[in-house]
Design a protein around this motif. Structure first.
Motif, PDB file in Angstrom:
ATOM      1  N   GLY A 164       0.817  -1.218   0.000  1.00 44.29           N
ATOM      2  CA  GLY A 164       0.000   0.000   0.000  1.00 44.29           C
ATOM      3  C   GLY A 164       0.843   1.257   0.000  1.00 44.29           C
ATOM      4  N   LEU A 165       1.930   1.254   0.783  1.00 42.09           N
ATOM      5  CA  LEU A 165       2.819   2.425   0.804  1.00 42.09           C
ATOM      6  C   LEU A 165       3.544   2.586  -0.525  1.00 42.09           C
ATOM      7  N   ASP A 166       3.865   1.474  -1.161  1.00 48.07           N
ATOM      8  CA  ASP A 166       4.489   1.549  -2.490  1.00 48.07           C
ATOM      9  C   ASP A 166       3.566   2.287  -3.455  1.00 48.07           C
ATOM     10  N   VAL A 175       2.987  11.322   0.780  1.00 47.92           N
ATOM     11  CA  VAL A 175       3.480  10.769   2.044  1.00 47.92           C
ATOM     12  C   VAL A 175       2.277  10.608   2.971  1.00 47.92           C
ATOM     13  N   HIS A 176       2.180   9.455   3.620  1.00 44.27           N
ATOM     14  CA  HIS A 176       1.018   9.192   4.473  1.00 44.27           C
ATOM     15  C   HIS A 176       1.086  10.009   5.751  1.00 44.27           C
ATOM     16  N   LEU A 177       2.219   9.999   6.445  1.00 38.56           N
ATOM     17  CA  LEU A 177       2.510  10.764   7.661  1.00 38.56           C
ATOM     18  C   LEU A 177       1.777  10.271   8.917  1.00 38.56           C
ATOM     19  N   ASP A 178       0.798   9.357   8.778  1.00 37.71           N
ATOM     20  CA  ASP A 178       0.028   8.960   9.973  1.00 37.71           C
ATOM     21  C   ASP A 178      -0.076   7.442  10.079  1.00 37.71           C
ATOM     22  N   ILE A 179       1.040   6.755   9.794  1.00 36.10           N
ATOM     23  CA  ILE A 179       1.060   5.304   9.941  1.00 36.10           C
ATOM     24  C   ILE A 179       1.119   4.969  11.435  1.00 36.10           C
ATOM     25  N   ASP A 230       4.234   9.887  18.662  1.00 33.04           N
ATOM     26  CA  ASP A 230       4.861   8.619  19.060  1.00 33.04           C
ATOM     27  C   ASP A 230       5.196   7.751  17.857  1.00 33.04           C
ATOM     28  N   TYR A 231       4.584   8.022  16.704  1.00 32.76           N
ATOM     29  CA  TYR A 231       4.863   7.265  15.473  1.00 32.76           C
ATOM     30  C   TYR A 231       5.374   8.181  14.353  1.00 32.76           C
ATOM     31  N   THR A 232       5.919   9.325  14.717  1.00 30.26           N
ATOM     32  CA  THR A 232       6.380  10.298  13.728  1.00 30.26           C
ATOM     33  C   THR A 232       7.906  10.241  13.610  1.00 30.26           C
ATOM     34  N   ALA A 233       8.400  10.440  12.385  1.00 31.72           N
ATOM     35  CA  ALA A 233       9.841  10.400  12.121  1.00 31.72           C
ATOM     36  C   ALA A 233      10.519  11.638  12.730  1.00 31.72           C
ATOM     37  N   ASN A 246       9.800   9.290   5.719  1.00 31.65           N
ATOM     38  CA  ASN A 246       9.142   9.477   7.009  1.00 31.65           C
ATOM     39  C   ASN A 246       8.288   8.252   7.349  1.00 31.65           C
ATOM     40  N   ASP A 247       7.618   7.733   6.341  1.00 29.15           N
ATOM     41  CA  ASP A 247       6.746   6.568   6.556  1.00 29.15           C
ATOM     42  C   ASP A 247       7.545   5.310   6.874  1.00 29.15           C
ATOM     43  N   TYR A 248       8.831   5.250   6.418  1.00 24.12           N
ATOM     44  CA  TYR A 248       9.655   4.085   6.742  1.00 24.12           C
ATOM     45  C   TYR A 248       9.877   4.011   8.261  1.00 24.12           C
ATOM     46  N   PHE A 249      10.177   5.174   8.847  1.00 23.28           N
ATOM     47  CA  PHE A 249      10.412   5.218  10.288  1.00 23.28           C
ATOM     48  C   PHE A 249       9.126   4.829  11.037  1.00 23.28           C
ATOM     49  N   SER A 250       7.997   5.389  10.598  1.00 28.77           N
ATOM     50  CA  SER A 250       6.713   5.056  11.242  1.00 28.77           C
ATOM     51  C   SER A 250       6.419   3.574  11.114  1.00 28.77           C
ATOM     52  N   LEU A 251       6.754   3.003   9.958  1.00 32.21           N
ATOM     53  CA  LEU A 251       6.528   1.566   9.752  1.00 32.21           C
ATOM     54  C   LEU A 251       7.386   0.743  10.724  1.00 32.21           C
ATOM     55  N   GLY A 252       8.627   1.172  10.982  1.00 30.14           N
ATOM     56  CA  GLY A 252       9.471   0.456  11.938  1.00 30.14           C
ATOM     57  C   GLY A 252       8.887   0.469  13.333  1.00 30.14           C
ATOM     58  N   LEU A 253       8.363   1.630  13.765  1.00 30.00           N
ATOM     59  CA  LEU A 253       7.722   1.703  15.080  1.00 30.00           C
ATOM     60  C   LEU A 253       6.457   0.836  15.134  1.00 30.00           C
ATOM     61  N   LEU A 254       5.706   0.791  14.028  1.00 29.09           N
ATOM     62  CA  LEU A 254       4.500  -0.051  13.978  1.00 29.09           C
ATOM     63  C   LEU A 254       4.870  -1.536  14.058  1.00 29.09           C
TER      64      LEU A 254
END
Length: 814
Positions: A164-166, A175-179, A230-233, A246-254
């Motif tokens: 989905g992010l792809d 950019v989603h920004l709210d993963i 808490d889920y922001t880069a 930015n979404d890569y970092f959020s994805l790692g936290l998720l």
């Protein structure tokens, strides 16, 4: 569950529950159903509702706004509404399998916002809570307990998020920004869907980065109006830089949340200053402990990917999200199977067949919940597609049906009836399945019997299958299918009653036995006849009329058939006891078979042993019968008569309960005489002045009140009319006193008889002052009528007929 609806818009098209199924802030999510099938193709949908009044009251309560009328406060309220509009509008624009599907666009009402999506069962925040969080919300825990947290499910979910992010990054250039967990939903097929597009940021054309300053809101403001820190880069907070990474970092936290159940890395309480402090602590952990130790619960294959997702330097992260897809973490065969499954309807029949053949081997490795929620709907849709094709691919249909029934065996009877049964019994599908997947139906007949109601199983599957296989099926595969089905005879007999066996099943088997040229089928059918006898599914008449004639007309003398027939013949006496049938039909048939030239010596010996045993048993029974018969030859007339009328004494088996009852020691109940009152105390009642002559009296008719009096007052002495009580002690007596001395109050039986307690005579003075003659007749002691302890004798009349009197000696009263 209560449902409500109104007359316009979404509420006019759908009925939905009065209470939300779950919440995903700021939305309350309801389960809805279309009122008409034309509204949407789905049977269930999710209806998202936002309560405006609750939102505005929240702002007022915590002092975020002072009133709803000031322009500044209105602007803040409208900013919140605009973010909600952006969420829904972006869902309408972005169409992708891994982005939440919008069905009905946003409706704005004075009190709420509404929109409709595909049916979802929860968010990651609800499903992947820690145990303590789940205990705080037991209702949601019970609702989501059907979801699985297996490794393969999480791995596949991450894969879907990456896909989905792809699409968002590389196709839409946003950019989603709210993963975060509450932005990801799961549908009933266990597919993960991206939502929460209220902060979607469009990158400038030709650039991968942009500058973006976050609005500074009151920390108490509802969380949906600002990014979840808490889920922001960190580059957004520190550098105001927006990029797809930015979404890569959020994805790692998720990902960390999925494996731990909480976000234990950054806890900022949505304060930028606190976020900076928390991130500095996180960096110190990384430098001192290494990435692997900071993320101990992640799979080893995934630990290697985390630095490429969450490095502080954005240029040290993956260049593109698709690079993450190429890592070893996603190369699992089960993941590839799931990926291919999503595209299965678009593949060629040859590719489908190869895939289905391999899937049979991999099924045990998948979680049951995933098989039920993901695999089963796709495979049922594929079955409909294959049956609708002009060129029927029997191989694909057979494999598909086999997998469907194997997964269906894990469903409850209700779920199987709702999901699988309609597809199998479809008027278009079932004839094709019967012709193309006969063996699959036979192999899984026990599953069908277990999951379908008996009446529907018989009418929809069992009887059509028996007719087709045993009567209509021809070709190379017919013998294999017939043998398989006949081997299921015990299961079939459990479903059929005696008339159905006689009128439906037995004719099919007998007809097949006559027309088949396969020795294998003949041997199998003979074994079936034996099974019918052992299960007592046929009686002697049906067997002799329907089965034995088949063997009389059978021409083959193959040793396999003859020896199998012998095992059948050995069981026939279990249901046939008539000696005539055994002698005239069975024994000649067995001698006929035994003389076949195809038999070996040991096989002939086996026949003769059974024949001799039957003959010996018949002889013994017949001799015993003759011994018990009535033979009158050689007897004279008197002897013959006596033998005819002489009934042999049949020794009865003693009844254990009767013997035990006889052994119970119970004293006999004997009537006893009450001791009478002294003579002086006996009341004397005057007789009627006009007594009827004794010779003119007739026995009285019992008063209608007698039974009532007897029922209400216990037992009544038939001579005195006195009531005897169970509590009357010996030495006491009760004397009957007439109510009216001017009427004939004595029982006529008393006027007819009187009694004496002893042979001694006693003179009494009557009211007329005339003496009575004593009784001269005294019966032998103890020779009394039943129920009496004193003799009863009629009074003798006095010499003077006019002086009629009654002896009211107290000794005559019981």
């Amino acid at each position: 569950m209560m449902f409500w609806s109104s007359k316009t818009g979404i509420s006019s098209k759908y009925t939905f529950s009065s209470s939300p199924t779950f919440t995903a802030e700021p939305w309350s999510v309801y389960t809805g159903r279309p009122k008409s099938s034309s509204n949407s193709g789905a049977s269930k949908v999710s209806i998202f509702q936002f309560d405006k009044k609750m939102f505005e009251n929240y702002l007022l309560k915590y002092g975020i706004i002072k009133s709803k009328s000031s322009s500044q406060d209105k602007n803040l309220i409208q900013e919140g509404y605009e973010i909600l509009r952006s969420q829904v509008n972006n869902l309408a624009k972005l169409k992708h399998p891994n982005i939440l599907t919008l069905i009905e666009p946003l409706e704005e009402h004075s009190k709420n916002f509404l929109f409709v999506t595909e049916y979802v069962t929860g968010s990651l925040e609800s499903i992947f809570k820690t145990d303590q969080q789940q205990n705080d919300d037991a209702d949601e825990q019970d609702f989501f307990k059907g979801h699985v947290k297996d490794q393969i499910v999480i791995r596949r979910g991450i894969l879907q998020l990456v896909n989905g992010l792809d699409f968002i990054h590389n196709k839409v250039h946003c950019v989603h920004l709210d993963i975060q967990p509450k932005s990801i939903f799961i549908n009933e097929n266990s597919d993960w869907k991206i939502s929460g597009l209220g902060h979607l940021f469009k990158l400038p054309s030709g650039s991968n980065t942009s500058e973006h300053f976050l609005p500074q809101y009151d920390p108490r403001i509802p969380s949906f109006m600002q990014l979840q820190y808490d889920y922001t880069a960190p580059e957004i907070i520190f550098d105001n830089t927006v990029t797809c990474k930015n979404d890569y970092f959020s994805l790692g936290l998720l990902i960390n949340f999925l494996y731990t159940g909480e976000n234990n890395l950054i806890r900022s309480e949505n304060s930028s200053s606190q976020y900076k402090d928390e991130y500095k602590k996180f960096e110190k952990k990384i430098s001192s402990m290494s990435w692997d130790n900071v993320f101990p619960k992640l799979p080893n294959q995934l630990k290697a990917c985390i630095p490429k997702l969450m490095n502080r330097d954005i240029y040290s992260r993956y260049d593109n999200i698709t690079d993450f897809l190429e890592t070893e973490f996603f190369q699992d065969p089960l993941i590839k199977t799931l990926n291919f499954l999503d595209d299965l309807p678009t593949k060629s029949n040859q590719e489908k067949l190869v895939f289905l053949d391999g899937l049979i081997e991999l099924l045990p490795q998948f979680p049951v919940a995933l098989l039920q929620k993901k695999f089963l709907p796709i495979l049922l849709g594929l079955l409909d597609q294959l049956c609708a094709d002009k060129n029927i691919d029997q191989g694909c249909i057979s494999r598909d049906l086999q997998i469907i029934l194997k997964i269906g065996s894990s469903l409850s009877q209700l779920s199987f009836h709702e999901k699988v049964y309609p597809v199998l019994t479809n008027k278009t599908n079932f004839p094709i399945l019967l012709n193309s997947s006969t063996d699959s139906l036979i192999d899984n007949i026990s599953i069908l019997k277990e999951k379908i109601k008996l009446s529907e199983f018989l009418d929809s599957f069992m009887k059509p299958l028996l007719k087709y296989v045993l009567n209509n099926f021809e070709g190379e595969n017919s013998i294999t299918s017939q043998e398989k089905l006949l081997s299921q005879l015990p299961l079939i007999l459990d479903c059929l009653d005696f008339p159905e066996v006689k009128n439906f099943l037995l004719p099919l088997i007998a007809n097949l036995f006559t027309k088949t040229t396969s020795l294998t089928i003949k041997v199998t059918i003979i074994t079936c006849f034996k099974t019918l006898i052992e299960h007592k599914s046929v009686d002697a008449y049906v067997f002799c009329e329907e089965v034995l004639p088949l063997f009389k007309s059978m021409k083959t003398r193959d040793p396999r058939i003859l020896m199998t027939s012998l095992t059948l013949f050995e069981t026939i006496p279990q249901i046939v006891s008539d000696e005539v049938i055994l002698v005239e039909q069975l024994l000649p048939l067995m001698w006929n078979y035994s003389m076949a030239s195809t038999l070996k010596a040991n096989q002939y010996t086996a026949f003769t042993k059974v024949i001799n045993k039957f003959s010996s048993d018949i002889q013994n029974r017949h001799i015993q019968k003759l011994g018990n018969s009535t033979d009158l030859n050689g007897l004279n007339k008197e002897g013959a008569f006596n033998k005819i009328i002489d009934t042999p004494v049949v020794k009865k088996t003693p009844d254990l309960e009767t013997q035990q009852a006889k052994n119970i020691s119970t004293p006999a109940i004997r009537p006893t005489r009450n001791n009478m009152l002294p003579k002086a105390s006996l009341p004397i009642q005057p007789l009627s002045r006009n007594p009827l002559p004794l010779s003119n009296k007739t026995l009285p008719v019992k008063s209608p009140d007698f039974d009532h009096h007897f029922a209400n007052n216990g037992s009544v002495n038939p001579l005195t009319g006195s009531r005897s009580s169970a509590h009357t002690r010996q030495g006491q007596s009760q004397v009957y006193t007439p109510k009216n001395a001017t009427t004939d109050t004595f029982d006529d039986f008393d006027t007819f008889v009187s009694a004496s307690s002893t042979p001694q005579t006693t003179n009494r003075v009557t009211p007329m002052q005339q003496p009575l003659k004593p009784n001269t007749i005294s019966p032998a002691p103890g020779n009394f009528p039943p129920g009496f302890s004193i003799p009863l004798q009629p009074n003798r009349k006095d010499a003077n007929p006019s002086s009629s009197s009654f002896d009211i000696n107290s000794d005559s009263l019981i």
